[in-house]
Motif scaffolding. Structure first.
Motif, PDB file in Angstrom:
ATOM      1  N   HIS A   1       0.922  -1.198   0.095  1.00 42.16           N
ATOM      2  CA  HIS A   1       0.177  -0.013   0.090  1.00 42.16           C
ATOM      3  C   HIS A   1       0.661   1.269  -0.228  1.00 42.16           C
ATOM      4  O   HIS A   1       2.010   1.240   0.490  1.00 42.16           O
ATOM      5  CB  HIS A   1      -0.863  -0.066   1.212  1.00 42.16           C
ATOM      6  N   GLY A   2       0.107   2.209  -0.421  1.00 44.90           N
ATOM      7  CA  GLY A   2       0.847   3.560  -0.376  1.00 44.90           C
ATOM      8  C   GLY A   2       0.734   4.240   1.043  1.00 44.90           C
ATOM      9  O   GLY A   2      -0.152   3.820   1.836  1.00 44.90           O
ATOM     10  N   ASN A   3       1.094   5.712   1.095  1.00 50.49           N
ATOM     11  CA  ASN A   3       1.062   6.280   2.276  1.00 50.49           C
ATOM     12  C   ASN A   3       0.907   7.708   1.926  1.00 50.49           C
ATOM     13  O   ASN A   3       1.990   8.460   1.849  1.00 50.49           O
ATOM     14  CB  ASN A   3       2.192   6.066   3.124  1.00 50.49           C
ATOM     15  N   GLY A   4      -0.285   8.238   1.945  1.00 49.79           N
ATOM     16  CA  GLY A   4      -0.511   9.762   2.141  1.00 49.79           C
ATOM     17  C   GLY A   4      -1.053  10.387   1.054  1.00 49.79           C
ATOM     18  O   GLY A   4      -1.068   9.770  -0.276  1.00 49.79           O
TER      19      GLY A   4
ATOM     20  N   ASP B   1      -0.013  12.487   5.924  1.00 46.51           N
ATOM     21  CA  ASP B   1       0.535  10.815   6.106  1.00 46.51           C
ATOM     22  C   ASP B   1       0.472  10.401   7.241  1.00 46.51           C
ATOM     23  O   ASP B   1       0.102  11.214   8.356  1.00 46.51           O
ATOM     24  CB  ASP B   1       1.709  10.586   4.741  1.00 46.51           C
ATOM     25  N   LEU B   2       1.159   9.127   7.498  1.00 45.60           N
ATOM     26  CA  LEU B   2       1.173   8.642   8.647  1.00 45.60           C
ATOM     27  C   LEU B   2       1.993   9.386   9.528  1.00 45.60           C
ATOM     28  O   LEU B   2       2.009   9.423  10.895  1.00 45.60           O
ATOM     29  CB  LEU B   2       1.793   7.236   8.773  1.00 45.60           C
ATOM     30  N   ALA B   3       2.912  10.173   9.136  1.00 44.81           N
ATOM     31  CA  ALA B   3       4.051  10.789   9.905  1.00 44.81           C
ATOM     32  C   ALA B   3       3.506  12.564  10.052  1.00 44.81           C
ATOM     33  O   ALA B   3       3.806  12.784  11.437  1.00 44.81           O
ATOM     34  CB  ALA B   3       5.324  10.877   9.695  1.00 44.81           C
ATOM     35  N   THR B   4       2.866  12.795   9.249  1.00 46.25           N
ATOM     36  CA  THR B   4       2.493  14.372   9.206  1.00 46.25           C
ATOM     37  C   THR B   4       0.965  14.460   9.083  1.00 46.25           C
ATOM     38  O   THR B   4       0.414  14.028   7.941  1.00 46.25           O
ATOM     39  CB  THR B   4       3.160  15.084   8.091  1.00 46.25           C
TER      40      THR B   4
ATOM     41  N   THR C   1       5.884   1.884   7.734  1.00 37.94           N
ATOM     42  CA  THR C   1       6.734   3.158   8.079  1.00 37.94           C
ATOM     43  C   THR C   1       8.057   2.416   8.267  1.00 37.94           C
ATOM     44  O   THR C   1       8.232   1.214   8.012  1.00 37.94           O
ATOM     45  CB  THR C   1       6.446   3.825   9.326  1.00 37.94           C
ATOM     46  N   SER C   2       9.217   3.250   8.203  1.00 38.27           N
ATOM     47  CA  SER C   2      10.394   2.571   8.229  1.00 38.27           C
ATOM     48  C   SER C   2      10.779   1.893   9.444  1.00 38.27           C
ATOM     49  O   SER C   2      11.850   0.893   9.588  1.00 38.27           O
ATOM     50  CB  SER C   2      11.487   3.860   8.260  1.00 38.27           C
ATOM     51  N   SER C   3      10.036   1.795  10.447  1.00 38.63           N
ATOM     52  CA  SER C   3      10.120   1.322  11.786  1.00 38.63           C
ATOM     53  C   SER C   3       9.009   0.389  12.412  1.00 38.63           C
ATOM     54  O   SER C   3       9.054  -0.062  13.357  1.00 38.63           O
ATOM     55  CB  SER C   3      10.471   2.236  12.862  1.00 38.63           C
TER      56      SER C   3
ATOM     57  N   SER D   1      23.874  21.558  13.406  1.00 38.84           N
ATOM     58  CA  SER D   1      23.752  20.315  13.570  1.00 38.84           C
ATOM     59  C   SER D   1      22.537  19.639  12.887  1.00 38.84           C
ATOM     60  O   SER D   1      21.241  20.173  13.217  1.00 38.84           O
ATOM     61  CB  SER D   1      23.817  19.675  15.060  1.00 38.84           C
ATOM     62  N   PRO D   2      22.630  18.672  12.261  1.00 39.57           N
ATOM     63  CA  PRO D   2      21.298  18.057  11.322  1.00 39.57           C
ATOM     64  C   PRO D   2      20.238  17.311  12.509  1.00 39.57           C
ATOM     65  O   PRO D   2      20.817  16.837  13.324  1.00 39.57           O
ATOM     66  CB  PRO D   2      21.752  17.268  10.335  1.00 39.57           C
ATOM     67  N   THR D   3      19.007  17.491  12.160  1.00 36.03           N
ATOM     68  CA  THR D   3      18.349  16.853  13.109  1.00 36.03           C
ATOM     69  C   THR D   3      18.210  15.288  12.589  1.00 36.03           C
ATOM     70  O   THR D   3      18.013  15.065  11.320  1.00 36.03           O
ATOM     71  CB  THR D   3      16.710  17.341  12.907  1.00 36.03           C
ATOM     72  N   PRO D   4      17.887  14.327  13.472  1.00 36.32           N
ATOM     73  CA  PRO D   4      17.780  12.944  13.052  1.00 36.32           C
ATOM     74  C   PRO D   4      16.413  12.674  12.374  1.00 36.32           C
ATOM     75  O   PRO D   4      15.682  13.204  12.662  1.00 36.32           O
ATOM     76  CB  PRO D   4      17.925  12.057  14.413  1.00 36.32           C
ATOM     77  N   PRO D   5      16.474  11.793  11.521  1.00 34.29           N
ATOM     78  CA  PRO D   5      15.092  11.536  10.754  1.00 34.29           C
ATOM     79  C   PRO D   5      14.091  10.928  11.610  1.00 34.29           C
ATOM     80  O   PRO D   5      14.369  10.396  12.848  1.00 34.29           O
ATOM     81  CB  PRO D   5      15.624  10.468   9.836  1.00 34.29           C
ATOM     82  N   PRO D   6      12.827  11.366  11.520  1.00 32.47           N
ATOM     83  CA  PRO D   6      11.867  10.970  12.531  1.00 32.47           C
ATOM     84  C   PRO D   6      11.616   9.674  12.388  1.00 32.47           C
ATOM     85  O   PRO D   6      11.597   8.974  11.381  1.00 32.47           O
ATOM     86  CB  PRO D   6      10.429  11.745  12.020  1.00 32.47           C
ATOM     87  N   THR D   7      11.212   9.099  13.588  1.00 33.29           N
ATOM     88  CA  THR D   7      11.172   7.600  13.914  1.00 33.29           C
ATOM     89  C   THR D   7       9.992   6.883  13.077  1.00 33.29           C
ATOM     90  O   THR D   7       9.843   5.800  12.821  1.00 33.29           O
ATOM     91  CB  THR D   7      11.400   7.083  15.076  1.00 33.29           C
ATOM     92  N   GLY D   8       9.086   7.940  12.791  1.00 30.48           N
ATOM     93  CA  GLY D   8       7.740   7.308  12.158  1.00 30.48           C
ATOM     94  C   GLY D   8       7.611   7.756  10.946  1.00 30.48           C
ATOM     95  O   GLY D   8       6.659   7.563  10.342  1.00 30.48           O
ATOM     96  N   GLY D   9       8.501   8.287  10.300  1.00 31.54           N
ATOM     97  CA  GLY D   9       8.589   8.581   8.951  1.00 31.54           C
ATOM     98  C   GLY D   9       8.494   7.397   8.059  1.00 31.54           C
ATOM     99  O   GLY D   9       8.928   6.377   8.191  1.00 31.54           O
ATOM    100  N   GLY D  10       7.587   7.573   6.978  1.00 30.07           N
ATOM    101  CA  GLY D  10       7.289   6.419   5.973  1.00 30.07           C
ATOM    102  C   GLY D  10       7.189   7.099   4.708  1.00 30.07           C
ATOM    103  O   GLY D  10       7.023   6.410   3.633  1.00 30.07           O
TER     104      GLY D  10
END
Length: 1000
Positions: free
Chosen positions: A441-444, A473-476, A512-514, A991-1000
């Motif tokens: 499935h897709g997302n968003g 989407d699932l993260a936003t 998502t990625s996690s 300093s860069p922000t780490p990627p969100p854990t819920g991103g997909g």
């Protein structure tokens, strides 16, 4: 005379017969088994979507037609063969020692049942297979409704022509086929068994053969007489005259009486054939045949040709006036362009206007503030690269346009669903489990305001000119609220998916990625039992379905996942628009598909090739079949839920008689207009294919007078798209310019509305003749407005081709070496919009560039604007408007970045980069400072997007852009004599922000 001893074929051994029987059974199982398997799979699918009544109605109608027509054609042939065989001569003379017919006679006599039953059976199967495809004709015949309108010639309700006459014509055709096959069957049988002999002077014809053949021929001619009677009504669909459809003067005054005369002659000839069967005289049938042919040539062909040549052509305008007027009236009614639906307004077409006048005109300011700069036919790669996220997500080749109200403001957006795209999987990702059970499935839902970009593009390496994405989407969550962003059904879903599978106790579907997820919707067909597993294993020829241990309890298989295909299956009687589009309605992502009811036979209405009328330069849409229609209505709006695949059909024209007939065929499948959910109608668009057909007809049928119509002097043309071939197609040749959706306020409207528009030019000329628009606003949906421009005198408006030529020859454009003549980029010209502004017409065309790099994608570089003879060419729409109308006019337009910033991650970024503060306190900004600020905004937006996606390479690039933009800002302030004040940047490299854990 003695007959030759019969010579039979060699007999097969018992073993050979057994092998042949086994081979026949195996072949039959392959043919029938495959069909039964597909039938069962379809039965399951129709049960899933709740339209099993459609499946059974169509199936039983097909079966009934198959057996009815097959039995009739095959049975009539069997009867004819039986009569011919039973009436064969007792003694058959042998013409010579090597008479070839003797072998055939012997073979037939030895296997008389095989030939007597087998041949009719095969013929019947072929006929039944052909006839069952015409199930729609039969169902419409038995479920016909009245139009409440009669034709002008025979005064018969139009329902007869729409529903009964096609069935009668079909029935007569099959009668011709059945009788002709029976005749040739009898002819061959009599010849083989000696009833017909060709030897000797003139040959010989036995009495039984003469009787049977004469009777069958008489029946054939009698059917011909009946056909002549009904052909009179088909004259109302005549295409004799190339200018218009319908019965011409010649048809009414020569062909129509000729049909009646020929009907009586055919009936007389049929009697002559019947009489010849009993009078032992072939002269009467021969005379009847000659009379039938001669009368057909003289009365049916010669007389109408004489009338046409010597009476009509010298006075054609007067002779055809009545027929032309009938054609005008019928065409307007059949295609929904009658006077009650079309408003024609004379429009000044001014070629000069002042900025003050424009700013004082609410209609013009509403239009200018919503000028669409984003081209949905160009930006799919940009959406994919900027918002596609993972490689297995994608967007359609052509994006869509819709409108949404956010924070009280209604705005048109470029929209797309982020779908699963299994073709994007890498070679190592593309295994069967990943393709069908993991990436399901897709997302968003992704939207971008159509009238602006993040910032103006300064050079080809800049990060300006990109859409301002609003993602849900699932993260936003996003500003467009989507309760369920998972997309299992979409335009890119070309393969089946198995959902609900588990690897042990863990769900398998990538979410998502996690995280992974297990489908909980009602879509899909259960596949958690051995029988269904076996069925789909055979259907897809995939053994993994049967043997996979991960397909267990609760697993389902999803197929037919394309929204347009789903609607086509549940409503096979609809003609579907070629461009479904996604919309967020009450928190759900729905695909909206427009459905048309069409007819081929509407008396006197212009016959139109649907495929030709709807073909233009637009890509990424499904092309219509090039069949002939003479009636069309957008009577049905269909929706497909992107999560569970449920299909709903809604009537939006309860008065359409064709829709009523189909509702009688499939009761309960189409919901009434009153059942349309709240919020759904706000996303209805006036469909593109219908508009294309109507604008093609309005180019002629805006004319109401028959004499003027005959002269064709005021006809219009659909212009060619001048942006084809890199914007160099200014000759007027090529594919038609597509219509465009815009949010604008047309004359006569009280606010800006979402509408579909098109410019029309003079016949075979480049000047504009009119501007056509149709509103999609619920309050006046379907209202057609035509602004008719002056076409003579000193005021003539240039058409799209001329405007494009002016754009390309403007020195600022032609000599722009950093853009047009830059060898490192490809230049693409966007849609050339025509908009009514200040009693004139404003032309707007965006220019996109794309670096010649495999990973590059289009970005808005410049905007071209034309009004009268003036051309504006600038990085932004406001600057281009100022060049045309003077300073201040561009303030009415939406500037880059004004529609908000790109959505940020749910994880708060640690970077605190901010643009420079506004200079309200003291000092004036300069153009260089404004450009530097725009570059800073673009760099910040790029950095935020890179942080959200977790792409450290892009973050590095964004930081470099940010540093360069800050330096430019300092330099610009130094030139302006203002003290330097760097925007707050946390050191040289934040300093860069780490990627969100819920991103997909």
């Amino acid at each position: 005379m003695a007959t030759r001893p019969p010579i039979g074929l060699p007999k097969l051994s018992r073993r050979s017969r057994i092998l042949l029987i086994i081979a026949g059974i195996f072949l039959g199982l392959l043919l029938v088994g495959s069909r039964l398997l597909s039938t069962y799979v379809n039965w399951l699918w129709f049960g899933e979507v709740g339209f099993r009544s459609v499946f059974t109605t169509v199936l039983w109608t097909r079966i009934g037609l198959f057996f009815a027509v097959g039995a009739f054609v095959g049975g009539l042939l069997a009867l004819s063969l039986w009569i011919a065989y039973r009436s064969r001569p007792v003694f058959v003379p042998v013409s010579s020692a090597d008479d070839p017919l003797a072998r055939y006679r012997s073979t037939i006599v030895q296997r008389v049942r095989l030939f007597g039953i087998g041949i009719p059976l095969v013929i019947g199967l072929i006929a039944g297979s052909a006839a069952q495809n015409d199930w729609q004709l039969v169902q419409l015949m038995f479920n016909a409704t009245d139009f409440g309108v009669t034709d002008p010639q025979f005064n018969i309700d139009l329902g007869f022509y729409a529903f009964q006459l096609p069935f009668i014509t079909w029935l007569i055709s099959w009668l011709f086929v059945a009788v002709a096959i029976a005749f040739f069957g009898a002819l061959i049988t009599h010849y083989i068994f000696g009833g017909i002999r060709l030897a000797g002077k003139g040959g010989q014809l036995a009495a039984p053969a003469r009787m049977q053949l004469s009777i069958i021929a008489g029946v054939f001619v009698l059917i011909y007489a009946v056909d002549y009677f009904f052909e009179r009504y088909e004259l109302l669909f005549s295409t004799r005259n190339t200018l218009f459809s319908g019965a011409t003067y010649t048809d009414l005054n020569a062909v129509l009486p000729a049909k009646l005369i020929l009907m009586f002659i055919a009936a007389f000839c049929a009697v002559a054939f019947f009489a010849g069967a009993f009078l032992r005289n072939l002269q009467l049938p021969a005379i009847a045949t000659a009379l039938l042919i001669l009368s057909g040539l003289l009365v049916g062909v010669g007389w109408p040709a004489i009338i046409q040549q010597f009476s009509v052509r010298p006075n054609e305008n007067a002779k055809e006036a009545t027929s032309i007027q009938r054609n005008i009236d019928a065409t307007r009614a059949a295609y929904g362009v009658s006077a009650d639906k079309v408003t024609i307004q004379d429009y000044p077409g001014r070629t000069d206007a002042t900025g003050a006048a424009i700013r004082a005109d609410p209609s013009s300011t509403n239009t200018l503030s919503n000028v669409r700069l984003l081209d949905p036919n160009i930006l799919a790669p940009t959406f994919t690269q900027r918002e596609g996220r993972e490689n297995f997500y994608g967007f359609p080749e052509k994006l869509d346009i819709d409108r949404y109200t956010i924070d009280g403001k209604t705005q048109d957006y470029i929209v797309a669903a982020r779908e699963i795209k299994t073709t994007g999987l890498t070679e190592t990702q593309g295994g069967w489990i990943n393709r069908h059970m993991v990436f399901t499935h897709g997302n968003g839902f992704v939207a971008a305001p159509a009238n602006t970009v993040n910032s103006a593009l300064q050079d080809s390496s800049d990060q300006g000119g990109f859409p301002i994405f609003k993602v849900s989407d699932l993260a936003t969550p996003g500003p467009i609220k989507v309760a369920q962003p998972r997309i299992y059904y979409g335009e890119l879903a070309t393969d089946y998916a198995i959902v609900g599978g588990k690897n042990g106790d863990k769900p398998m579907e990538y979410d998502t990625s996690s995280s992974t997820v297990s489908y909980e919707g009602r879509g899909g067909v259960p596949i958690d039992n051995v029988f269904n597993k076996l069925v789909f294993t055979l259907h897809h020829a995939e053994r993994n379905i049967l043997f996979s241990s991960q397909i267990g309890e609760g697993a389902k298989i999803m197929y037919n996942r394309n929204p347009r295909d789903r609607v086509s299956q549940v409503a096979p009687w609809l003609t579907l628009d070629g461009d479904p589009y996604p919309a967020v309605v009450n928190g759900k992502i729905l695909w909206i598909v427009d459905g048309y009811t069409t007819l081929e036979n509407y008396p006197y209405a212009q016959r139109t090739a649907l495929g030709d009328a709807t073909t233009d330069s637009l890509g990424g849409v499904v092309r219509q079949e090039n069949r002939t229609i003479s009636y069309i209505r957008n009577s049905v709006k269909a929706t497909v839920d992107a999560y569970d695949g449920s299909v709903s059909l809604y009537s939006i024209d309860d008065q359409d008689p064709v829709l009523k007939a189909w509702q009688n065929v499939f009761p309960g499948t189409v919901k009434a207009k009153s059942e349309i959910p709240a919020g759904l109608s706000e996303h209805f668009r006036y469909p593109e294919d219908l508009f294309k057909v109507q604008r093609e007809l309005l180019s002629k049928y805006h004319v109401s007078d028959a004499g003027e119509f005959f002269s064709q002097k005021t006809f219009w043309n659909v212009p060619a798209d001048p942006t084809e071939d890199g914007g160099s197609n200014t000759t007027g040749n090529g594919a038609n310019q597509p219509p465009y959706y815009v949010l604008a306020q047309a004359p006569g409207q009280t606010k800006a509305t979402f509408q579909i528009t098109s410019a029309l030019t003079l016949l075979n000329r480049a000047f504009l003749a009119s501007w056509v628009s149709v509103s999609s606003d619920p309050q006046d949906y379907g209202k057609i407005r035509i602004l008719r421009l002056p076409t003579s005198g000193s005021v003539q408006i240039d058409g799209p081709g001329q405007v494009q030529n002016r754009f390309l020859t403007t020195p600022e454009v032609a000599e722009n070496r950093t853009l047009i003549q830059n060898p490192t980029v490809n230049v693409r010209f966007g849609n050339l919009l025509t908009l009514p502004v200040a009693d004139g017409l404003l032309f707007v065309e965006p220019i996109y560039i794309q670096r010649k790099d495999a990973n590059a994608f289009p970005q808005l570089a410049r905007v071209l604007v034309s009004f009268g003879n003036k051309v504006g060419f600038a990085p932004t729409i406001d600057e281009a408007l100022n060049e045309v109308f003077g300073a201040g006019t561009g303030d009415t337009a939406t500037k880059p970045g004004e529609n908000g910033n790109p959505p940020t991650s749910t994880t708060n970024p640690t970077t605190t980069t901010q643009p420079p503060p506004s200079n309200n306190g003291g000092g004036n900004t300069t153009p260089e400072m404004d450009q530097a600020v725009q570059a800073l905004n673009a760099a910040i937006a790029h950095l935020r997007e890179a942080q959200r996606s977790g792409d450290f390479t892009e973050q590095g690039k964004a930081l470099a852009e940010l540093d360069a933009a800050a330096k430019k800002y300092d330099e610009a302030k130094a030139k302006a004599g203002q003290p330097s004040s760097n925007p707050s940047t946390p050191g040289a490299s934040p300093s860069p922000t780490p990627p969100p854990t819920g991103g997909g």
